[in-house]
Scaffold this motif. Sequence first.
Motif, mmCIF file in Angstrom:
data_model
loop_
_atom_site.group_PDB
_atom_site.id
_atom_site.type_symbol
_atom_site.label_atom_id
_atom_site.label_comp_id
_atom_site.label_asym_id
_atom_site.label_seq_id
_atom_site.Cartn_x
_atom_site.Cartn_y
_atom_site.Cartn_z
ATOM 1 N N UNK A 61 8.547 2.981 -12.515
ATOM 2 C CA UNK A 61 8.381 2.352 -13.680
ATOM 3 C C UNK A 61 9.586 2.592 -14.893
ATOM 4 N N UNK A 62 9.856 3.974 -14.805
ATOM 5 C CA UNK A 62 11.101 4.328 -15.582
ATOM 6 C C UNK A 62 12.202 3.793 -15.478
ATOM 7 N N UNK A 63 12.784 3.314 -14.207
ATOM 8 C CA UNK A 63 13.903 2.560 -13.856
ATOM 9 C C UNK A 63 13.544 1.098 -14.505
ATOM 10 N N UNK A 64 12.509 0.606 -14.466
ATOM 11 C CA UNK A 64 12.025 -0.887 -15.026
ATOM 12 C C UNK A 64 12.248 -0.855 -16.378
ATOM 13 N N UNK A 65 11.671 0.403 -16.911
ATOM 14 C CA UNK A 65 11.744 0.208 -18.490
ATOM 15 C C UNK A 65 13.171 0.537 -18.970
ATOM 16 N N UNK A 66 13.846 1.170 -18.177
ATOM 17 C CA UNK A 66 15.459 1.347 -18.662
ATOM 18 C C UNK A 66 15.991 -0.063 -18.435
ATOM 19 N N UNK A 67 15.911 -0.707 -17.332
ATOM 20 C CA UNK A 67 16.476 -1.948 -17.308
ATOM 21 C C UNK A 67 16.053 -2.964 -18.512
ATOM 22 N N UNK A 68 14.868 -3.043 -18.550
ATOM 23 C CA UNK A 68 14.255 -4.194 -19.470
ATOM 24 C C UNK A 68 14.721 -3.656 -21.022
#
Length: 92
Positions: A61-68
Amino acid sequence: MLFQVQIVVHIPHGADMTAIKALSMEEIEVAKTLQRAGKWLHIWRIAGKWANISIFNVGDTDELHEILSSLPLFPYMEIEVTALCRHPASVE
């Protein structure tokens, strides 16, 4: 990890549309780069809206948040995230 992400873009009344168009063009390039990297697997426009439904394949989820949050239009986005897992009836 797979995530379904629904993004709706809300541009405030009176916004500088030239700047918004430039951000939109940047967003397209970022999306293409993420697709080529295998992070943004699918993107579909929602007909009649400035919105899309996408599938992301990221480590957590951290990677997704970073991307978004790095997307150029992020300040104007309403985002809904749904974590996905394999269904027992899936043949793939």
